[in-house]
Scaffold this motif. Structure first.
Motif, PDB file in Angstrom:
ATOM      1  N   PRO A 133       8.162   6.914  -9.417  1.00  0.00           N
ATOM      2  CA  PRO A 133       8.978   7.026  -8.193  1.00  0.00           C
ATOM      3  C   PRO A 133       8.148   7.424  -6.966  1.00  0.00           C
ATOM      4  CG  PRO A 133      10.080   8.059 -10.052  1.00  0.00           C
ATOM      5  CD  PRO A 133       8.700   7.712 -10.525  1.00  0.00           C
ATOM      6  N   GLY A 134       8.316   6.665  -5.877  1.00  0.00           N
ATOM      7  CA  GLY A 134       7.632   6.943  -4.627  1.00  0.00           C
ATOM      8  C   GLY A 134       6.244   6.352  -4.500  1.00  0.00           C
ATOM      9  N   ARG A 135       5.771   5.659  -5.522  1.00  0.00           N
ATOM     10  CA  ARG A 135       4.383   5.183  -5.502  1.00  0.00           C
ATOM     11  C   ARG A 135       4.206   3.869  -4.762  1.00  0.00           C
ATOM     12  NH1 ARG A 135      -0.421   6.491  -7.302  1.00  0.00           N
ATOM     13  NH2 ARG A 135      -1.881   4.980  -8.189  1.00  0.00           N
ATOM     14  N   TRP A 136       5.206   2.995  -4.771  1.00  0.00           N
ATOM     15  CA  TRP A 136       5.049   1.666  -4.184  1.00  0.00           C
ATOM     16  C   TRP A 136       4.556   1.739  -2.741  1.00  0.00           C
ATOM     17  CZ3 TRP A 136       5.311  -3.302  -6.075  1.00  0.00           C
ATOM     18  CH2 TRP A 136       5.398  -4.330  -5.124  1.00  0.00           C
ATOM     19  N   ASP A 137       5.175   2.591  -1.931  1.00  0.00           N
ATOM     20  CA  ASP A 137       4.817   2.667  -0.513  1.00  0.00           C
ATOM     21  C   ASP A 137       3.450   3.280  -0.290  1.00  0.00           C
ATOM     22  OD1 ASP A 137       7.178   1.470   0.267  1.00  0.00           O
ATOM     23  OD2 ASP A 137       8.248   3.367   0.511  1.00  0.00           O
ATOM     24  N   ALA A 138       2.896   3.948  -1.293  1.00  0.00           N
ATOM     25  CA  ALA A 138       1.561   4.531  -1.165  1.00  0.00           C
ATOM     26  C   ALA A 138       0.464   3.555  -1.559  1.00  0.00           C
ATOM     27  CB  ALA A 138       1.461   5.792  -2.026  1.00  0.00           C
ATOM     28  N   LEU A 139       0.838   2.409  -2.104  1.00  0.00           N
ATOM     29  CA  LEU A 139      -0.137   1.445  -2.600  1.00  0.00           C
ATOM     30  C   LEU A 139      -0.540   0.435  -1.532  1.00  0.00           C
ATOM     31  CD1 LEU A 139       1.521   0.649  -6.054  1.00  0.00           C
ATOM     32  CD2 LEU A 139      -0.343   2.268  -5.594  1.00  0.00           C
ATOM     33  N   ARG A 140      -1.686  -0.188  -1.727  1.00  0.00           N
ATOM     34  CA  ARG A 140      -2.057  -1.336  -0.904  1.00  0.00           C
ATOM     35  C   ARG A 140      -1.020  -2.433  -1.119  1.00  0.00           C
ATOM     36  NH1 ARG A 140      -3.130  -6.158  -2.963  1.00  0.00           N
ATOM     37  NH2 ARG A 140      -4.944  -5.545  -4.208  1.00  0.00           N
ATOM     38  N   PRO A 141      -0.440  -3.007  -0.058  1.00  0.00           N
ATOM     39  CA  PRO A 141       0.636  -3.993  -0.236  1.00  0.00           C
ATOM     40  C   PRO A 141       0.198  -5.170  -1.103  1.00  0.00           C
ATOM     41  CG  PRO A 141       0.514  -3.291   2.047  1.00  0.00           C
ATOM     42  CD  PRO A 141      -0.695  -2.722   1.368  1.00  0.00           C
ATOM     43  N   ILE A 142       1.135  -5.675  -1.875  1.00  0.00           N
ATOM     44  CA  ILE A 142       0.884  -6.850  -2.704  1.00  0.00           C
ATOM     45  C   ILE A 142       0.622  -8.047  -1.795  1.00  0.00           C
ATOM     46  CG2 ILE A 142       3.334  -7.494  -2.873  1.00  0.00           C
ATOM     47  CD1 ILE A 142       2.799  -8.275  -5.797  1.00  0.00           C
ATOM     48  N   ASN A 143      -0.309  -8.900  -2.188  1.00  0.00           N
ATOM     49  CA  ASN A 143      -0.600 -10.071  -1.354  1.00  0.00           C
ATOM     50  C   ASN A 143      -0.041 -11.342  -1.980  1.00  0.00           C
ATOM     51  OD1 ASN A 143      -2.582 -11.162  -3.225  1.00  0.00           O
ATOM     52  ND2 ASN A 143      -4.049  -9.652  -2.433  1.00  0.00           N
ATOM     53  N   GLY A 144      -0.097 -12.427  -1.213  1.00  0.00           N
ATOM     54  CA  GLY A 144       0.499 -13.680  -1.654  1.00  0.00           C
ATOM     55  C   GLY A 144      -0.105 -14.221  -2.928  1.00  0.00           C
ATOM     56  N   GLN A 145      -1.414 -14.086  -3.091  1.00  0.00           N
ATOM     57  CA  GLN A 145      -2.065 -14.596  -4.293  1.00  0.00           C
ATOM     58  C   GLN A 145      -1.619 -13.824  -5.528  1.00  0.00           C
ATOM     59  OE1 GLN A 145      -3.829 -17.339  -4.662  1.00  0.00           O
ATOM     60  NE2 GLN A 145      -3.883 -16.902  -6.869  1.00  0.00           N
ATOM     61  N   GLU A 146      -1.492 -12.503  -5.387  1.00  0.00           N
ATOM     62  CA  GLU A 146      -1.032 -11.690  -6.508  1.00  0.00           C
ATOM     63  C   GLU A 146       0.399 -12.035  -6.886  1.00  0.00           C
ATOM     64  OE1 GLU A 146      -3.668  -7.652  -5.683  1.00  0.00           O
ATOM     65  OE2 GLU A 146      -1.747  -7.935  -4.692  1.00  0.00           O
ATOM     66  N   LEU A 147       1.229 -12.257  -5.864  1.00  0.00           N
ATOM     67  CA  LEU A 147       2.621 -12.615  -6.119  1.00  0.00           C
ATOM     68  C   LEU A 147       2.703 -13.965  -6.817  1.00  0.00           C
ATOM     69  CD1 LEU A 147       5.314 -11.193  -5.511  1.00  0.00           C
ATOM     70  CD2 LEU A 147       5.489 -12.580  -3.440  1.00  0.00           C
ATOM     71  N   LYS A 148       1.889 -14.909  -6.376  1.00  0.00           N
ATOM     72  CA  LYS A 148       1.865 -16.243  -6.996  1.00  0.00           C
ATOM     73  C   LYS A 148       1.377 -16.177  -8.434  1.00  0.00           C
ATOM     74  CE  LYS A 148       0.001 -20.898  -6.289  1.00  0.00           C
ATOM     75  NZ  LYS A 148      -0.876 -21.752  -5.421  1.00  0.00           N
ATOM     76  N   ALA A 149       0.469 -15.257  -8.718  1.00  0.00           N
ATOM     77  CA  ALA A 149      -0.122 -15.160 -10.058  1.00  0.00           C
ATOM     78  C   ALA A 149       0.770 -14.412 -11.044  1.00  0.00           C
ATOM     79  CB  ALA A 149      -1.476 -14.471  -9.976  1.00  0.00           C
ATOM     80  N   THR A 150       1.892 -13.888 -10.563  1.00  0.00           N
ATOM     81  CA  THR A 150       2.776 -13.086 -11.403  1.00  0.00           C
ATOM     82  C   THR A 150       4.103 -13.799 -11.621  1.00  0.00           C
ATOM     83  OG1 THR A 150       1.803 -11.073 -10.495  1.00  0.00           O
ATOM     84  CG2 THR A 150       3.880 -10.839 -11.675  1.00  0.00           C
ATOM     85  N   THR A 151       4.544 -13.848 -12.863  1.00  0.00           N
ATOM     86  CA  THR A 151       5.855 -14.399 -13.206  1.00  0.00           C
ATOM     87  C   THR A 151       6.793 -13.258 -13.576  1.00  0.00           C
ATOM     88  OG1 THR A 151       4.988 -16.517 -13.986  1.00  0.00           O
ATOM     89  CG2 THR A 151       7.128 -15.832 -14.861  1.00  0.00           C
ATOM     90  N   VAL A 152       8.018 -13.317 -13.058  1.00  0.00           N
ATOM     91  CA  VAL A 152       9.053 -12.345 -13.407  1.00  0.00           C
ATOM     92  C   VAL A 152      10.186 -13.097 -14.096  1.00  0.00           C
ATOM     93  CG1 VAL A 152      10.752 -10.693 -12.547  1.00  0.00           C
ATOM     94  CG2 VAL A 152       8.466 -10.788 -11.519  1.00  0.00           C
TER      95      VAL A 152
END
Length: 234
Positions: A133-152
């Motif tokens: 909890p609370g960690r997402w906003d502390a991280l380096r934002p996800i980029n387009g390549q990472e999003l493309k490389a991930t399946t949900v």
């Protein structure tokens, strides 16, 4: 209480007194688990894959690499998803009655892929926030390549059952007089003190608050988190 109607696949035929089709029971077991096992068929052969999962309302999600043969195979295909938590080892007076105390859930359904990039990012945020909890906003934002490389992937929680065993061993009546120890050995998971990355920035500290929240959610022991972090091996 909301009951999920039993089907031929989820109707409990053995030890039915341990079973439940209450959605609250099923949700609680899913929420108390980190790893699910997803069973499916690839090229005619059964395959079971362990994966991180999380629940959002009446759906369960999991993710992986967009290059994963498993995730490509399960899209729009039937799957069986299971989770299990072990709470104790049950030692009886006979080998036959030895058992474990556990909480388990089994789901059946059609796996579907999240295709909208914004929705995919939102679900990944929910996964991270559910664990830390609370960690997402502390991280380096996800980029387009990472999003493309991930399946949900996701499936509805509309064909499911839970099964729970708790309490002492149940021996044959005549065996209770035997001078043999019987009882339950509690089984628990603990979070240990964090190990720093070998290349850790000197100004960064472990997310202890988030880890304590995770421990509380999962019922883990978090006593070790109060100690100093150690340097991890490279």
């Amino acid at each position: 209480m909301t009951t999920i109607a039993p089907t031929e696949r989820t109707r409990l035929r053995r030890a039915h007194e341990r079973g439940s089709h209450d959605s609250q029971d099923i949700h609680a077991i899913l929420d108390a688990s980190i790893v699910a096992h997803v069973g499916h068929v690839i090229d005619g052969s059964p395959v079971v894959i362990p994966t991180l999962h999380w629940r959002e309302g009446d759906r369960v999600y999991w993710h992986g690499s967009a290059a994963s043969r498993m995730l490509r195979a399960v899209e729009e295909a039937p799957v069986c998803l299971t989770v299990t938590q072990i709470d104790g080892l049950v030692l009886a007076r006979s080998a036959f009655h030895h058992s474990v105390n556990y909480r388990s859930a089994m789901l059946f359904g059609i796996a579907r892929k999240v295709t909208d990039p914004a929705s995919k990012e939102a679900h990944l945020r929910t996964m991270i926030e559910g664990l830390f909890p609370g960690r997402w906003d502390a991280l380096r934002p996800i980029n387009g390549q990472e999003l493309k490389a991930t399946t949900v992937m996701w499936m509805p929680i509309d064909e499911a059952s839970a099964k729970v065993r708790s309490g002492a061993p149940k021996d044959d009546e005549e065996d209770y007089a035997l001078p043999i120890w019987a009882g339950v050995v509690p089984f628990a998971t603990a979070l240990q003190a964090p190990l720093d990355c070998p290349r850790q920035h000197a100004a960064a500290a472990p997310p202890t608050k988030a880890l304590r929240a995770l421990a509380g959610k999962l019922g883990f022991d978090a006593a070790a988190l109060s100690g100093p972090s150690a340097r991890a091996a490279s």
